[in-house]
Design an enzyme around this catalytic site. Structure first.
Site, PDB file in Angstrom:
ATOM      1  N   TYR A   1       9.088  13.255  29.872  1.00  0.00           N
ATOM      2  CA  TYR A   1      10.541  13.133  29.856  1.00  0.00           C
ATOM      3  C   TYR A   1      11.185  14.514  29.920  1.00  0.00           C
ATOM      4  O   TYR A   1      12.112  14.749  30.716  1.00  0.00           O
ATOM      5  CB  TYR A   1      10.980  12.405  28.590  1.00  0.00           C
TER       6      TYR A   1
ATOM      7  N   SER B   1      19.302  15.926  29.813  1.00  0.00           N
ATOM      8  CA  SER B   1      19.105  15.807  28.367  1.00  0.00           C
ATOM      9  C   SER B   1      18.842  17.195  27.817  1.00  0.00           C
ATOM     10  O   SER B   1      18.328  18.067  28.539  1.00  0.00           O
ATOM     11  CB  SER B   1      17.912  14.893  28.065  1.00  0.00           C
TER      12      SER B   1
END
Length: 254
Positions: A157, A144
């Protein structure tokens, strides 16, 4: 043009029933690959496998939870039983809980780390003998842009995705002599179930679009296309790279 195809390649896609994972599986199937998917929901796995088989594709699947080490081992045992080998591993499965760091509890921390990072590390390690024995083997990890810059996704995350990017670079060097390429694709906001609730927050979508030069949210197929390319013989000299599929977000300075 065979170097733009994946004919007969055996590909494992984790998280293969929704969003980016589903798009990746469908894209590589259309390019001639054989696909094995896994996800937690057994009904969804079975329904997707039957749908693809009905369309004439060679596909199989297994319900498993990639946050659990025993499920990862069971998955690789199923791959060995079904195929006896593996050419390409796509580590797509991921999860998130968005909070400020002081609000996370230990259970939430472990769940995100085990799902997003431990699964990639362990699957790569277990798949290595198969990949070493394969021809033109490849690993593609779905990270990501949160692993590159801060995007309010939550610190855990972001940690997992940054670690995944660096794991990719190290494995690319370590495994180059074995003929295994390792790359990462790092999406920005993509229309998937994982981000639907976030983008629905008042004003948030407008902020995302303002910071994205292409002024739109990406589609799963746009990530899947990058993944498929990295799997192909056409990408045979590309390894250790992180390709941002982000509409220009990460290079938008002023």
């Amino acid at each position: 043009m065979e170097h733009w195809k994946l004919n007969g390649q055996k590909i494992l896609v984790t998280g293969g029933t929704k969003g980016i994972g589903l798009a990746v599986a469908e894209e590589v199937l259309r390019l001639g690959a054989k696909v094995f998917i896994t996800a937690r929901n057994e009904t969804q796995v079975n329904e997707q496998v039957e749908k693809w088989r009905g369309e004439g594709f060679e596909v199989n699947g297994l319900a498993s939870d990639m946050s659990r080490s025993e499920d990862r081992k069971r998955l690789m045992e199923a791959i060995e039983l079904y195929w006896g080998g593996l050419d390409i591993l796509v580590n797509n499965v991921g999860t998130n809980i968005r909070k400020r760091i002081q609000d996370y509890n230990d259970s939430e921390y472990r769940h995100i780390m085990q799902t997003n990072l431990d699964s990639v590390y362990e699957l790569c390690k277990m798949a290595y003998p198969f990949l070493k024995a394969a021809n033109q083997a490849s690993v593609v990890n779905i990270a990501s842009v949160a692993g590159m810059v801060s995007i309010k996704s939550g610190v855990i995350y972001g940690m997992t995705k940054a670690a995944m990017i660096h794991l990719t670079k190290n494995l690319a060097v370590e495994w180059a002599a074995d003929g295994i390429r390792v790359n990462t694709v790092a999406p920005w906001y993509i229309h998937t179930p994982l981000v639907a609730g976030v983008l629905a927050k008042p004003g948030y979508l407008e902020e995302v679009l303002y910071r994205t030069p292409m002024n739109r949210i990406g589609e799963p197929i746009e990530v899947a296309s990058a993944v498929a390319f990295l799997c192909m013989p056409a990408a045979s000299y590309i390894t250790g790279q992180c390709i941002a599929v982000d509409g220009g977000f990460t290079i938008n300075g002023f």
